[in-house]
Design a protein around this motif. Sequence first.
Motif, PDB file in Angstrom:
ATOM      1  N   PRO A 170      -2.322   1.444  15.653  1.00  0.00           N
ATOM      2  CA  PRO A 170      -1.989   0.454  14.638  1.00  0.00           C
ATOM      3  C   PRO A 170      -0.752   0.824  13.832  1.00  0.00           C
ATOM      4  O   PRO A 170      -0.369   1.984  13.775  1.00  0.00           O
ATOM      5  CB  PRO A 170      -3.238   0.471  13.748  1.00  0.00           C
ATOM      6  CG  PRO A 170      -3.728   1.883  13.824  1.00  0.00           C
ATOM      7  CD  PRO A 170      -3.410   2.348  15.221  1.00  0.00           C
ATOM      8  N   LYS A 171      -0.161  -0.185  13.196  1.00  0.00           N
ATOM      9  CA  LYS A 171       1.031   0.037  12.383  1.00  0.00           C
ATOM     10  C   LYS A 171       0.652   0.366  10.940  1.00  0.00           C
ATOM     11  O   LYS A 171       1.440   0.969  10.215  1.00  0.00           O
ATOM     12  CB  LYS A 171       1.931  -1.211  12.398  1.00  0.00           C
ATOM     13  CG  LYS A 171       2.122  -1.836  13.783  1.00  0.00           C
ATOM     14  CD  LYS A 171       2.764  -0.853  14.758  1.00  0.00           C
ATOM     15  CE  LYS A 171       2.613  -1.281  16.212  1.00  0.00           C
ATOM     16  NZ  LYS A 171       3.385  -2.405  16.633  1.00  0.00           N
ATOM     17  N   LEU A 172      -0.529  -0.098  10.540  1.00  0.00           N
ATOM     18  CA  LEU A 172      -0.982   0.079   9.156  1.00  0.00           C
ATOM     19  C   LEU A 172      -2.433   0.522   9.151  1.00  0.00           C
ATOM     20  O   LEU A 172      -3.224   0.071   9.975  1.00  0.00           O
ATOM     21  CB  LEU A 172      -0.923  -1.263   8.408  1.00  0.00           C
ATOM     22  CG  LEU A 172       0.411  -1.958   8.214  1.00  0.00           C
ATOM     23  CD1 LEU A 172       0.164  -3.397   7.774  1.00  0.00           C
ATOM     24  CD2 LEU A 172       1.242  -1.224   7.173  1.00  0.00           C
ATOM     25  N   ARG A 173      -2.779   1.384   8.175  1.00  0.00           N
ATOM     26  CA  ARG A 173      -4.184   1.713   7.963  1.00  0.00           C
ATOM     27  C   ARG A 173      -4.751   0.725   6.951  1.00  0.00           C
ATOM     28  O   ARG A 173      -4.081   0.428   5.947  1.00  0.00           O
ATOM     29  CB  ARG A 173      -4.314   3.106   7.352  1.00  0.00           C
ATOM     30  CG  ARG A 173      -3.903   4.227   8.252  1.00  0.00           C
ATOM     31  CD  ARG A 173      -4.421   5.480   7.572  1.00  0.00           C
ATOM     32  NE  ARG A 173      -3.839   6.676   8.142  1.00  0.00           N
ATOM     33  CZ  ARG A 173      -4.377   7.877   7.952  1.00  0.00           C
ATOM     34  NH1 ARG A 173      -5.461   8.021   7.205  1.00  0.00           N
ATOM     35  NH2 ARG A 173      -3.807   8.938   8.477  1.00  0.00           N
ATOM     36  N   PRO A 174      -5.983   0.273   7.165  1.00  0.00           N
ATOM     37  CA  PRO A 174      -6.573  -0.706   6.239  1.00  0.00           C
ATOM     38  C   PRO A 174      -6.539  -0.251   4.787  1.00  0.00           C
ATOM     39  O   PRO A 174      -6.348  -1.079   3.883  1.00  0.00           O
ATOM     40  CB  PRO A 174      -8.024  -0.819   6.722  1.00  0.00           C
ATOM     41  CG  PRO A 174      -8.017  -0.351   8.138  1.00  0.00           C
ATOM     42  CD  PRO A 174      -6.888   0.620   8.273  1.00  0.00           C
ATOM     43  N   GLU A 175      -6.699   1.049   4.557  1.00  0.00           N
ATOM     44  CA  GLU A 175      -6.733   1.520   3.156  1.00  0.00           C
ATOM     45  C   GLU A 175      -5.363   1.506   2.489  1.00  0.00           C
ATOM     46  O   GLU A 175      -5.258   1.709   1.286  1.00  0.00           O
ATOM     47  CB  GLU A 175      -7.362   2.917   3.072  1.00  0.00           C
ATOM     48  CG  GLU A 175      -6.669   4.008   3.868  1.00  0.00           C
ATOM     49  CD  GLU A 175      -7.252   4.189   5.283  1.00  0.00           C
ATOM     50  OE1 GLU A 175      -7.554   3.176   5.949  1.00  0.00           O
ATOM     51  OE2 GLU A 175      -7.381   5.357   5.713  1.00  0.00           O
ATOM     52  N   ASP A 176      -4.306   1.237   3.262  1.00  0.00           N
ATOM     53  CA  ASP A 176      -2.956   1.163   2.697  1.00  0.00           C
ATOM     54  C   ASP A 176      -2.483  -0.277   2.518  1.00  0.00           C
ATOM     55  O   ASP A 176      -1.293  -0.532   2.307  1.00  0.00           O
ATOM     56  CB  ASP A 176      -1.970   1.923   3.600  1.00  0.00           C
ATOM     57  CG  ASP A 176      -2.297   3.411   3.678  1.00  0.00           C
ATOM     58  OD1 ASP A 176      -2.844   3.958   2.686  1.00  0.00           O
ATOM     59  OD2 ASP A 176      -2.022   4.029   4.723  1.00  0.00           O
ATOM     60  N   VAL A 177      -3.411  -1.238   2.647  1.00  0.00           N
ATOM     61  CA  VAL A 177      -3.059  -2.660   2.581  1.00  0.00           C
ATOM     62  C   VAL A 177      -3.806  -3.333   1.435  1.00  0.00           C
ATOM     63  O   VAL A 177      -4.972  -3.024   1.187  1.00  0.00           O
ATOM     64  CB  VAL A 177      -3.447  -3.358   3.908  1.00  0.00           C
ATOM     65  CG1 VAL A 177      -3.175  -4.862   3.841  1.00  0.00           C
ATOM     66  CG2 VAL A 177      -2.704  -2.738   5.089  1.00  0.00           C
ATOM     67  N   CYS A 178      -3.124  -4.261   0.721  1.00  0.00           N
ATOM     68  CA  CYS A 178      -3.771  -5.116  -0.278  1.00  0.00           C
ATOM     69  C   CYS A 178      -3.347  -6.557  -0.042  1.00  0.00           C
ATOM     70  O   CYS A 178      -2.192  -6.813   0.305  1.00  0.00           O
ATOM     71  CB  CYS A 178      -3.296  -4.771  -1.683  1.00  0.00           C
ATOM     72  SG  CYS A 178      -4.023  -3.318  -2.379  1.00  0.00           S
ATOM     73  N   LEU A 179      -4.255  -7.492  -0.265  1.00  0.00           N
ATOM     74  CA  LEU A 179      -3.900  -8.920  -0.247  1.00  0.00           C
ATOM     75  C   LEU A 179      -4.029  -9.467  -1.662  1.00  0.00           C
ATOM     76  O   LEU A 179      -4.955  -9.089  -2.391  1.00  0.00           O
ATOM     77  CB  LEU A 179      -4.824  -9.722   0.665  1.00  0.00           C
ATOM     78  CG  LEU A 179      -4.711  -9.489   2.174  1.00  0.00           C
ATOM     79  CD1 LEU A 179      -5.571  -8.314   2.602  1.00  0.00           C
ATOM     80  CD2 LEU A 179      -5.139 -10.734   2.945  1.00  0.00           C
ATOM     81  N   ILE A 180      -3.111 -10.374  -2.029  1.00  0.00           N
ATOM     82  CA  ILE A 180      -3.144 -10.975  -3.364  1.00  0.00           C
ATOM     83  C   ILE A 180      -3.022 -12.499  -3.251  1.00  0.00           C
ATOM     84  O   ILE A 180      -2.130 -12.989  -2.556  1.00  0.00           O
ATOM     85  CB  ILE A 180      -1.981 -10.448  -4.244  1.00  0.00           C
ATOM     86  CG1 ILE A 180      -2.083  -8.925  -4.431  1.00  0.00           C
ATOM     87  CG2 ILE A 180      -1.975 -11.145  -5.609  1.00  0.00           C
ATOM     88  CD1 ILE A 180      -0.942  -8.327  -5.261  1.00  0.00           C
ATOM     89  N   LEU A 196     -13.220  -3.493   7.590  1.00  0.00           N
ATOM     90  CA  LEU A 196     -12.164  -2.472   7.543  1.00  0.00           C
ATOM     91  C   LEU A 196     -11.999  -1.874   6.143  1.00  0.00           C
ATOM     92  O   LEU A 196     -11.339  -0.860   5.966  1.00  0.00           O
ATOM     93  CB  LEU A 196     -10.829  -3.085   7.989  1.00  0.00           C
ATOM     94  CG  LEU A 196     -10.738  -3.556   9.443  1.00  0.00           C
ATOM     95  CD1 LEU A 196      -9.410  -4.259   9.693  1.00  0.00           C
ATOM     96  CD2 LEU A 196     -10.904  -2.382  10.405  1.00  0.00           C
ATOM     97  N   GLY A 197     -12.560  -2.542   5.130  1.00  0.00           N
ATOM     98  CA  GLY A 197     -12.443  -2.050   3.759  1.00  0.00           C
ATOM     99  C   GLY A 197     -11.101  -2.348   3.115  1.00  0.00           C
ATOM    100  O   GLY A 197     -10.635  -1.586   2.263  1.00  0.00           O
ATOM    101  N   VAL A 198     -10.478  -3.462   3.499  1.00  0.00           N
ATOM    102  CA  VAL A 198      -9.182  -3.833   2.905  1.00  0.00           C
ATOM    103  C   VAL A 198      -9.410  -4.454   1.517  1.00  0.00           C
ATOM    104  O   VAL A 198     -10.303  -5.282   1.348  1.00  0.00           O
ATOM    105  CB  VAL A 198      -8.446  -4.850   3.803  1.00  0.00           C
ATOM    106  CG1 VAL A 198      -7.156  -5.318   3.139  1.00  0.00           C
ATOM    107  CG2 VAL A 198      -8.155  -4.242   5.170  1.00  0.00           C
ATOM    108  N   ARG A 199      -8.608  -4.036   0.537  1.00  0.00           N
ATOM    109  CA  ARG A 199      -8.732  -4.576  -0.816  1.00  0.00           C
ATOM    110  C   ARG A 199      -8.100  -5.969  -0.871  1.00  0.00           C
ATOM    111  O   ARG A 199      -6.907  -6.137  -0.605  1.00  0.00           O
ATOM    112  CB  ARG A 199      -8.032  -3.641  -1.811  1.00  0.00           C
ATOM    113  CG  ARG A 199      -8.066  -4.110  -3.251  1.00  0.00           C
ATOM    114  CD  ARG A 199      -9.476  -4.126  -3.814  1.00  0.00           C
ATOM    115  NE  ARG A 199      -9.495  -4.170  -5.276  1.00  0.00           N
ATOM    116  CZ  ARG A 199      -9.774  -5.279  -5.984  1.00  0.00           C
ATOM    117  NH1 ARG A 199     -10.038  -6.413  -5.369  1.00  0.00           N
ATOM    118  NH2 ARG A 199      -9.790  -5.219  -7.308  1.00  0.00           N
ATOM    119  N   VAL A 200      -8.920  -6.963  -1.224  1.00  0.00           N
ATOM    120  CA  VAL A 200      -8.438  -8.344  -1.351  1.00  0.00           C
ATOM    121  C   VAL A 200      -8.567  -8.773  -2.807  1.00  0.00           C
ATOM    122  O   VAL A 200      -9.667  -8.746  -3.361  1.00  0.00           O
ATOM    123  CB  VAL A 200      -9.258  -9.307  -0.460  1.00  0.00           C
ATOM    124  CG1 VAL A 200      -8.728 -10.732  -0.594  1.00  0.00           C
ATOM    125  CG2 VAL A 200      -9.234  -8.867   1.006  1.00  0.00           C
TER     126      VAL A 200
END
Length: 302
Positions: A170-180, A196-200
Amino acid sequence: MNKKAHLMPQRKTAVIGVASGYGAGDSGCQDGPEVLRALEFLKELSLTGNNFRWDETIRLPRSPEPEPMTAVRDIAQQLAATVAYHLATGDFPLVIGGDHSCAIGTWSGVRAHLNTTSGPDSRLGLIWIDAHMDSHTSLTSPSQNIHGMPLACLMGHGDPQLTEVACASPKLRPEDVCLIGVRSFEWGEADLLQTLGVRVYFMDEVNLRGMSAVLNEARSHVSQATIGYGISIDLDVFDPQEEPGVGTPVPNGLLRAEVTDALASIHSDPQLLALEIVEYNPYRDIHFTTAQAVYDLCRSLI
Ligand SMILES: [Mn+2]
């Protein structure tokens, strides 16, 4: 706000247009970058002392009409190479879409650059500002439109033609991503992000806490363990009453002023590696209002 920023030599901003609507149901966004370029609004930014240069617009020949998967993949490969090239020469890439499927190319290009300069174990953060989650795979997407899939692809979920662009997935780890700003989604993609535990930061939370507080928190989140981070702005995060010129309007969105005010706090942040602004649809815009929003976003950040 950032003292370090003043000591940094000013990066040139390379504007890369992506004339692609292949990932969307409505291909109107394909003409977004050329309309913005024709308005010459970035010229004004150069006059304010910024070093903007419109580099090139990435496009495929219009005939024969390519199949969406092939077209999105080919565009992503070209875009990733272009973004990686500009980072290597010290430029700041500003990608102007096109539909949001171009994110596959933009962030794969940044990832490929980091692989070269910092090694494959280095981490990349991403703030995804969007009314939607864009985290479908072909197994969950009702529409099968690829602009609803790029974030899942970047985290390694999706067709290998899209997940393997430019470098290993993958290019990104889920813990390094946020959605706003999310307020429209289907269960399949929400389930993936939750697993994946992504912060939304859903729209309700943004309304409650304010865009500035949320953006500051998101910025710490994505820069904590990473070498730097990017921002991807889908213009449909804005309220369509204020910004009509987007691919997929969703009511009850953000207002331009609250977003530009919040972004101004990270103006010239040396940890910001690239910026992407997508889904400008000139055919839905009224008096170039939303084109002006693109200008204001650039101005507040760069
Ligand atoms: Mn999007």
